[in-house]
Design a protein around this motif. Sequence first.
Motif, PDB file in Angstrom:
ATOM      1  N   VAL A 295       0.860  -1.180   0.000  1.00  0.00           N
ATOM      2  CA  VAL A 295       0.000   0.000   0.000  1.00  0.00           C
ATOM      3  C   VAL A 295       0.895   1.229   0.000  1.00  0.00           C
ATOM      4  O   VAL A 295       1.709   1.407   0.892  1.00  0.00           O
ATOM      5  CB  VAL A 295      -0.903   0.009   1.248  1.00  0.00           C
ATOM      6  CG1 VAL A 295      -1.847   1.186   1.200  1.00  0.00           C
ATOM      7  CG2 VAL A 295      -1.662  -1.285   1.366  1.00  0.00           C
ATOM      8  N   THR A 299       3.115  10.594   1.628  1.00  0.00           N
ATOM      9  CA  THR A 299       3.824  11.274   2.720  1.00  0.00           C
ATOM     10  C   THR A 299       3.544  12.763   2.654  1.00  0.00           C
ATOM     11  O   THR A 299       3.420  13.325   1.574  1.00  0.00           O
ATOM     12  CB  THR A 299       5.335  11.029   2.609  1.00  0.00           C
ATOM     13  OG1 THR A 299       5.704  11.236   1.245  1.00  0.00           O
ATOM     14  CG2 THR A 299       5.695   9.656   3.038  1.00  0.00           C
TER      15      THR A 299
ATOM     16  N   PRO B 427       9.180   9.501   4.804  1.00  0.00           N
ATOM     17  CA  PRO B 427       9.090   9.638   3.346  1.00  0.00           C
ATOM     18  C   PRO B 427       9.194   8.286   2.648  1.00  0.00           C
ATOM     19  O   PRO B 427       9.997   7.445   3.055  1.00  0.00           O
ATOM     20  CB  PRO B 427      10.296  10.530   2.993  1.00  0.00           C
ATOM     21  CG  PRO B 427      10.734  11.145   4.279  1.00  0.00           C
ATOM     22  CD  PRO B 427      10.314  10.234   5.365  1.00  0.00           C
ATOM     23  N   ASN B 428       8.389   8.112   1.622  1.00  0.00           N
ATOM     24  CA  ASN B 428       8.406   6.931   0.752  1.00  0.00           C
ATOM     25  C   ASN B 428       8.066   5.627   1.470  1.00  0.00           C
ATOM     26  O   ASN B 428       8.392   4.555   0.987  1.00  0.00           O
ATOM     27  CB  ASN B 428       9.770   6.764   0.068  1.00  0.00           C
ATOM     28  CG  ASN B 428      10.158   8.007  -0.691  1.00  0.00           C
ATOM     29  OD1 ASN B 428       9.317   8.632  -1.349  1.00  0.00           O
ATOM     30  ND2 ASN B 428      11.413   8.404  -0.570  1.00  0.00           N
ATOM     31  N   ALA B 429       7.472   5.721   2.637  1.00  0.00           N
ATOM     32  CA  ALA B 429       7.190   4.497   3.378  1.00  0.00           C
ATOM     33  C   ALA B 429       6.052   3.719   2.718  1.00  0.00           C
ATOM     34  O   ALA B 429       5.106   4.305   2.198  1.00  0.00           O
ATOM     35  CB  ALA B 429       6.818   4.825   4.820  1.00  0.00           C
ATOM     36  N   VAL B 430       6.180   2.398   2.720  1.00  0.00           N
ATOM     37  CA  VAL B 430       5.151   1.523   2.161  1.00  0.00           C
ATOM     38  C   VAL B 430       4.644   0.626   3.286  1.00  0.00           C
ATOM     39  O   VAL B 430       5.433   0.030   4.011  1.00  0.00           O
ATOM     40  CB  VAL B 430       5.743   0.659   1.018  1.00  0.00           C
ATOM     41  CG1 VAL B 430       4.681  -0.276   0.477  1.00  0.00           C
ATOM     42  CG2 VAL B 430       6.297   1.545  -0.073  1.00  0.00           C
TER      43      VAL B 430
END
Lengths: 300, 496
Positions: A295, A299, B427-430
């Motif tokens: 998913v 951010t 940032p850019n976390a999934v």
Amino acid sequence: MSERERDEHSGVDTTGHEWDGIKELDSPLPRWWPWVFYACIAFSIVYWVLMPAWPGISGYTPGILKQSDRAAVAQDLNALHVQRGQGDAMLASASLQQIEADPELQAHALAVGQSVFGDNCASCHGAGGGGVKGYPNLRDDVWLWGGSLEEIEHTLRVGVRSGHVNTRTSQMPAFGRDGLLQPAQIADLTEYVVNLSGRPADAQAVARATTLFADNCAACHMPTGVGSRALGAPNLTDREWLNGSDRTAITSQLHNGRNGVMPTWEGRFSPDVIKALAVYVHVNAGGGEPSVTKVEVPTP
Amino acid sequence: MTVLIDRTRPKTPNAGPVSVAERQREKARPTGLYKARTPIYPKLVHGPWRWLKWALLIVMLAIYYVTPWIRWERPGALPDQAVLVDFDGGRFYFFMIQLWPQEVYFITGLLVMSALALFLVTALFGRLWCGYACPQTVWTDLYIHVERLLEGDRNARMRLDAAPMSFDKLWRKAGKHAVWIGIAFGTGGAWIFYFHDAPQLIRTFWVGTAPLTAYVSCAILTFTTYVFAGHMREQVCTYMCPWPRIQGAMLDDQSFQVTYRYDRGEPRGAHKKAETWAGRGDCIDCNQCVVACPMGIDIRKGAQLECINCGLCIDACDEIMDRVERPRGLIAFDTDAAVAARCEGRKPQHRLLRPRTLYYGGALVLIGGLMIWGLSRREQIVVHALRDRNPAYVRLHDGAVRNGYTLKIANHGFEAARVEIRYAGVPNAVLNHPGQAGQGPLVVDVAPNRVTPLRLFVTVPAGAPEEGSRDATFAVISGDRTRSVETAFEYGSPPQ
């Protein structure tokens, strides 16, 4: 026996003992005290009759109640097994995927898996499954033999270089120790492997080792170095190194060809426990391998 | 040779000839550290306070016995009992309120409120709790009533106790104890219904399949009720209960208490009909206030530790005042300040609003307000985030960094909830969830009345320039409510 002496002030007899002019009164015990004492005597007699008490040559007197702590523990354990039996039976009848998909069943499997893991796997793989050098990290997505539920279960059952007939076996030759390659060749191969994982390496050594790699390593690690699950050959192009990633560690591995061992757990655990363990490892590894929903999180 | 107990020793000739003086000294000597209980035979009185005591006795017992049988419909397999302390399920049910073990501070708040209410009532009207509502008083009163039915009133009881054993005495005494034990068993038996489903427990209790704790609790309460209300009575209040010792701090000269109005009663003395009342007080020293007192005290000695403010001496005295044709209220609920004022010839003034009553009242309102505020904004869904610490992070094959979390979603409600989970701050976390199939936002169903643990993984792709850890939040969205939980993301150290 000496004459009794009455204390003038309290009216109680003395014991006749005297220390520095102070005499000891022979006061009677508080009444409750001897009554507790008599009650204890009565209790002990009842206890002798009812409970195991006297040691004999071949055992002890069983007492009327036939009380036995061993029997009570065995009974409790049986009751516990019956109680857990439902969950275990459900584990035994469900497929691995069903176990993982059903929250109730998954919770049961995770509880069983956690305790079994702590007792049997943690000594090598760490309490949290994080692994150490030489022992695989079970929490990441790097799997020598595959990280799907079935593959994990299979590895658990047959082990690696274990006594199981179908054991998984990978074989890294000891190129240096057995004299298969010269030290210079090993040095060149080290540079080649460092280059494979995308790190800066000596270009000339890499060029020299190209043929060496193709001849000696590509059979297992594949010509591109991505490894092979079928053979348990590690991927040399990723960032995870079981036996260390620096040049010394890589040279050492090429020279000595070390191989790990994992016991077979078949026969030690029932199939439902192995299933629970597989689910525990799979779930805590984030679903093992690719088949994981991703998913994207916007951010801020 | 020493004998274990020899209480006859002073009488033995061994002690030698005893002089008259010595014998007298011996008599004057205290015989022990503890005084034996002096039996009290309270006399039955009639009057408004006695009626109030009857009424409250019935109300209190009714509350105690009926409460566990009130039904309260709850969905699913939840217990349909209005008031239930469910130890097995770890829940406390009170009508529409359901508390979890971690919300025990509501119980604390209730206890604090009870204490403050007790302080306030005591400061205003003395020990009304002790006299009318305390279980010790209520059950003792009930036991005394049983005693009176079987053995008669004060004089008959005293005669019976003094009489030698006879069949009449035997059956009366045995009958009394049997009824007492029956009541005690009823007390213990009702208590256990607060902890289990009452209609089910009352069946299993008799066939022997109820939990052991039920039998043990019932036995303990039966025993303590019988001993406390039957045998110890006022001794429980005087020696075991801490409250009489504390109450002095709540009372002042403006507190209404059962008071002997010595301004009116003194000088006391016997009075013959047709004698004039001039120059003497209204108290005819008939002792009726003393014989009516269940605590065995003389209220004319002023407020004292043993007095439970039950007002039975008021009824006893009023009866006598009617008979001697003096106005009622020689003993009445009154204040020390009023008695003092009348002694000095001033008009007594009662002040209910005093600093202490305002403090107690204020604190009571404050805690009550906090309780209502707390209960009204209880969250149906409470979220806790636990970050994996062993290992704190893992590096994936492509160099990405992944953290594992367990999100514990507690659904305090009676209905299943559907929540959406988001992760923010990195940032850019999934966000990954190993159990969920298909793409789309991470939506999970949370079962009612339980905690749902959820394994979650957050991955930051390779090349993140950061090290160490960074603050992050989980947002759990249900309907239009968003709950944020603080956590952290561990980048670890970069690969070699």
